[in-house]
Each structure stands twice: as C-alpha cells, then as structure tokens.
Design a protein around this motif. Structure first.
Motif, short mmCIF file in Angstrom:
data_model
loop_
_atom_site.label_atom_id
_atom_site.label_comp_id
_atom_site.label_asym_id
_atom_site.label_seq_id
_atom_site.Cartn_x
_atom_site.Cartn_y
_atom_site.Cartn_z
N PRO A 1 0.79 -1.23 0.00
CA PRO A 1 0.00 0.00 0.00
C PRO A 1 0.82 1.28 0.00
CG PRO A 1 -0.94 -1.59 1.51
CD PRO A 1 0.38 -2.16 1.04
N ALA A 2 2.03 1.21 0.57
CA ALA A 2 2.86 2.41 0.62
C ALA A 2 3.48 2.74 -0.73
CB ALA A 2 3.97 2.22 1.65
N LYS A 3 3.55 1.73 -1.63
CA LYS A 3 4.21 1.94 -2.91
C LYS A 3 3.28 1.73 -4.11
CE LYS A 3 8.58 0.19 -1.00
NZ LYS A 3 9.63 -0.85 -1.12
N ALA A 4 2.06 1.25 -3.86
CA ALA A 4 1.17 0.86 -4.95
C ALA A 4 0.76 2.06 -5.79
CB ALA A 4 -0.07 0.19 -4.39
N PRO A 5 0.74 1.90 -7.12
CA PRO A 5 0.24 2.97 -7.97
C PRO A 5 -1.25 3.18 -7.73
CG PRO A 5 0.61 0.96 -9.23
CD PRO A 5 1.19 0.73 -7.88
N LYS A 6 -1.73 4.33 -8.08
CA LYS A 6 -3.10 4.74 -7.76
C LYS A 6 -4.13 3.75 -8.27
CE LYS A 6 -6.20 8.71 -8.23
NZ LYS A 6 -6.36 10.09 -8.78
N GLN A 7 -4.01 3.29 -9.52
CA GLN A 7 -5.02 2.41 -10.09
C GLN A 7 -5.03 1.05 -9.41
OE1 GLN A 7 -7.50 3.16 -12.44
NE2 GLN A 7 -8.17 1.21 -11.57
N LEU A 8 -3.86 0.51 -9.10
CA LEU A 8 -3.79 -0.79 -8.45
C LEU A 8 -4.38 -0.70 -7.05
CD1 LEU A 8 -2.98 -3.69 -8.69
CD2 LEU A 8 -0.68 -3.09 -7.97
N MET A 9 -4.14 0.41 -6.37
CA MET A 9 -4.70 0.58 -5.03
C MET A 9 -6.22 0.68 -5.12
SD MET A 9 -3.40 0.52 -2.08
CE MET A 9 -4.40 0.31 -0.61
N ALA A 10 -6.72 1.33 -6.16
CA ALA A 10 -8.17 1.42 -6.36
C ALA A 10 -8.77 0.05 -6.62
CB ALA A 10 -8.48 2.37 -7.52
N ASP A 11 -8.07 -0.77 -7.41
CA ASP A 11 -8.53 -2.14 -7.68
C ASP A 11 -8.57 -2.95 -6.40
OD1 ASP A 11 -8.80 -1.70 -10.42
OD2 ASP A 11 -6.73 -2.29 -10.84
N TYR A 12 -7.54 -2.80 -5.59
CA TYR A 12 -7.48 -3.53 -4.32
C TYR A 12 -8.63 -3.13 -3.40
CZ TYR A 12 -6.03 -4.38 0.50
OH TYR A 12 -6.00 -4.74 1.82
N THR A 13 -8.86 -1.84 -3.28
CA THR A 13 -9.94 -1.35 -2.42
C THR A 13 -11.29 -1.86 -2.90
OG1 THR A 13 -8.66 0.65 -1.90
CG2 THR A 13 -11.04 0.72 -1.48
N HIS A 14 -11.49 -1.83 -4.21
CA HIS A 14 -12.74 -2.33 -4.79
C HIS A 14 -12.91 -3.82 -4.49
CE1 HIS A 14 -16.08 -2.77 -7.58
NE2 HIS A 14 -15.44 -3.76 -8.16
N ALA A 15 -11.84 -4.58 -4.61
CA ALA A 15 -11.92 -6.02 -4.34
C ALA A 15 -12.31 -6.28 -2.89
CB ALA A 15 -10.57 -6.67 -4.65
N ILE A 16 -11.71 -5.55 -1.96
CA ILE A 16 -12.02 -5.71 -0.54
C ILE A 16 -13.48 -5.38 -0.28
CG2 ILE A 16 -11.60 -4.71 1.75
CD1 ILE A 16 -9.44 -6.62 0.90
N GLU A 17 -13.96 -4.30 -0.86
CA GLU A 17 -15.34 -3.87 -0.64
C GLU A 17 -16.34 -4.89 -1.18
OE1 GLU A 17 -15.38 -0.07 -2.50
OE2 GLU A 17 -14.52 0.98 -0.76
N GLU A 18 -16.09 -5.37 -2.39
CA GLU A 18 -17.01 -6.33 -3.00
C GLU A 18 -17.03 -7.64 -2.21
OE1 GLU A 18 -19.14 -5.81 -5.73
OE2 GLU A 18 -18.58 -3.81 -5.10
N ALA A 19 -15.87 -8.09 -1.76
CA ALA A 19 -15.80 -9.33 -0.99
C ALA A 19 -16.56 -9.18 0.33
CB ALA A 19 -14.35 -9.70 -0.73
N ALA A 20 -16.45 -8.02 0.96
CA ALA A 20 -17.14 -7.79 2.24
C ALA A 20 -18.65 -7.82 2.07
CB ALA A 20 -16.70 -6.45 2.83
N LYS A 21 -19.15 -7.25 1.00
CA LYS A 21 -20.60 -7.23 0.75
C LYS A 21 -21.14 -8.65 0.57
CE LYS A 21 -20.44 -2.64 -1.41
NZ LYS A 21 -20.51 -1.90 -2.70
N ILE A 22 -20.41 -9.46 -0.16
CA ILE A 22 -20.86 -10.84 -0.37
C ILE A 22 -20.75 -11.63 0.93
CG2 ILE A 22 -20.41 -12.99 -1.61
CD1 ILE A 22 -21.73 -10.85 -3.29
N ARG A 23 -19.78 -11.31 1.76
CA ARG A 23 -19.65 -12.00 3.05
C ARG A 23 -20.88 -11.74 3.92
NH1 ARG A 23 -14.07 -11.12 5.99
NH2 ARG A 23 -13.43 -11.90 3.94
N VAL A 24 -21.37 -10.51 3.89
CA VAL A 24 -22.60 -10.18 4.64
C VAL A 24 -23.79 -10.94 4.06
CG1 VAL A 24 -24.24 -8.33 5.18
CG2 VAL A 24 -21.78 -7.91 5.37
N GLU A 25 -23.89 -10.96 2.75
CA GLU A 25 -24.98 -11.68 2.08
C GLU A 25 -24.96 -13.17 2.42
OE1 GLU A 25 -25.70 -13.15 -2.42
OE2 GLU A 25 -25.39 -10.98 -2.22
N THR A 26 -23.77 -13.75 2.43
CA THR A 26 -23.63 -15.17 2.74
C THR A 26 -24.02 -15.46 4.19
OG1 THR A 26 -21.84 -15.39 1.12
CG2 THR A 26 -22.02 -17.12 2.79
#
Length: 310
Positions: free
Chosen positions: A161-186
């Motif tokens: 996270p300290a070195k990640a380019p902006k787009q990759l960090m955005a992809d990572y954040t999106h992945a975390i958010e989407e996984a969390a939503k499905i975890r709640v649904e499950t």
C-alpha cells in the motif's frame, strides 16, 4: 534429499501463475475490455484454487490418470503432467474450507464453464455480462480461498500500500469492498436457514454478551469494544478498535472533574449470532457501518503547583 515437485503441481508455481493472470485481468478491466477481464479472472481463480489444494499436498491437484500422482511425490517419469479439472478443484475446496459453500462452488463452476465455452467454441459467453453480475462473488471467493492458508487479497495482487500505484490501489480497495458485501450476504443466507428457535437462541446469546468479555473474540488487541447492529442478521454485534484522539468535551463546567471525549476507530467486526467477521476498516465501511465511536469520560482535573509563593 528433498525431491523437487514438478512446476505443474508446485504451490509456488501455481500461485505465481495465478498472480500473473489476475494482473492481466485487472489490466483488461482498466482498458474496458470486460470480456477479457472475466476470462483472465476465471483462469486466475482456478489456479488459485489449485494452489490452495497443492499447498496442503500436490497429490490433491494431480490427475489420478497417468503419471501425475508419481510427480506429486517427486518421482518424475514423464513431462506430460495433468492436473484435475476445475469442477474437481471447486468440489474439493468445499471440504477444505467451511466458508467455501455451495453457492460459492456454483459460482466458480459457472464461471469455468463460461470460460471453456469462450476458449473452445464459437460462443462469446462473457460478452454481454456486466461486472456487477459476477465481480462481488468473484472477489469474495478469492478471499475465501486465500484465507485457507492465512493470506489476503493484498498478497495475491502483489501490492504494498505504501508503494502501490493509484489504479492498483483502487482495484485492491474495490476487491475488498465487494468481498465484504458478499460476506454479509452469505452470513444472512446461512442465518436465515436456521430454525426460528435457533435464530432466537443465537440472538438472545448475542444480546446478553458483554463488550469486555468479547475482547477474546478478536484477533487484534482492542483498546475498546462496542456494540452495534449486525448488517447480516440484525443481532447485537461488536466492533473492536483503537483510540485515535481525545478532545475536551463541550459540557465541561465542573471545577474538579473534566469531561473528555475519547474517539475510537474500528478495525474489526464480529457477530456472535451469525458468525460474520470483517477484518479491516475498509471491509467495515464497505457494508455501511460507522467505524468511528466516541465515549465521554470524567477525569479528575490536574492543576499545576504554584511556584515561588511561599
């Protein structure tokens, strides 16, 4: 002497190839090529599943026909080494992780069947599928598989996270958010499958839980644990966090005691009723829970001694 495992069955090689494919998937997404995004993502997920099984033992991904089982124990008698099918991978993962449920298995199988149609026929099954129809479940599945061996999406995407380019960090954040939503649904789906008596008992247990006693339920050393409603089952649940600041309270008129607003920020969530866990601030915020908490404490005022007046 340790026998070398063939790359086709090596956990390190399988994980490395999976990382390469998820990188290609995200690159395709960033260029708006949604079909290629799904194609590479499906390949990356199957390899990730094979990595999780091979990490337990390479025999779990070796095709029982031919020489693969020999290669899995370091006896290489041929170069043509085959691994198990995607369907078998996802079936076996259900026995390895309790979180890899039937809905997750069905999602993976459907994705692999579409991938096969894309590669081996004139069909274009990914062409008309929007990311919103599969992306959340995909990232949730990746997180579940990685968790089998204590890894997370950050490791899979290969980012610091300290070195990640902006787009990759955005992809990572999106992945975390989407996984969390499905975890709640499950968690909500699993809780709904319980009998009414079981649900009532679980909610009664959660309602009677004391925040101090709940500290042992969290991985972190929590400076504060406070109650909140579970987004999955609506039971009494808990957030654990750390202090990040103090402020003098506006209601501070006592000459002997001062009121201090202590501000906490949540780092983990746990529901004792349905078992839902969220392990980071990003996940907690993704499911619309407030990560901030304030409590007012009364403290005895401290006065500086007078000097030079005696």
């Amino acid at each position: 002497m340790t026998k070398q495992i063939a790359p086709a069955l090596s956990p390190e090689a399988l994980l490395g190839k999976s990382k390469a494919y998820i990188s290609r998937a995200l690159a395709a997404k960033n260029t708006k090529d949604m079909g290629e995004y799904q194609l590479w993502a499906s390949l990356a997920l199957e390899l990730l599943g094979k990595w999780a099984l091979a990490e337990i033992h390479p025999c779990l991904v070796a095709d029982p026909q031919g020489n693969a089982l020999l290669a899995a124990v370091g006896i290489n008698v041929a170069t043509d080494i085959k691994t198990i099918t995607a369907k078998t991978v996802f079936e076996r993962l259900g026995h390895v992780s309790k979180r890899f449920d039937k809905k997750t298995e069905e999602h993976c199988t459907t994705m692999s069947l579409k991938r096969n149609a894309e590669l081996h026929s004139g069909e274009v099954p990914f062409a008309a599928v929007l990311p919103g129809a599969w992306e959340g479940r995909f990232w949730h599945t990746a997180a579940v598989i990685l968790d089998i061996h204590g890894k997370d999406i950050e490791v899979w995407l290969g980012i610091d996270p300290a070195k990640a380019p902006k787009q990759l960090m955005a992809d990572y954040t999106h992945a975390i958010e989407e996984a969390a939503k499905i975890r709640v649904e499950t968690a909500a789906d699993q809780f709904a499958k319980l009998t009414k008596a079981e649900r009532n008992a679980a909610q009664a247990h959660a309602k009677g839980a004391d925040p101090l006693d709940m500290r042992r339920s969290f991985k972190m050393f929590a400076e504060k644990v406070w109650a909140i409603e579970c987004p999955a089952c609506k039971s009494n649940a808990f957030l654990a966090g750390v202090c990040y600041g103090e402020e003098a309270s506006d209601d501070d008129n006592d000459p002997f005691e001062e009121l201090v607003d202590v501000l906490y920020v949540a780092e983990e969530f746990y529901c004792p009723a349905c078992g839902l866990r969220l392990g980071s601030r990003e996940e907690i915020e993704a499911v619309d829970l407030d990560v901030e908490h304030t409590e007012t404490e009364a403290r005895q005022r401290e006065y500086e001694p007078d000097y030079g007046n005696d």
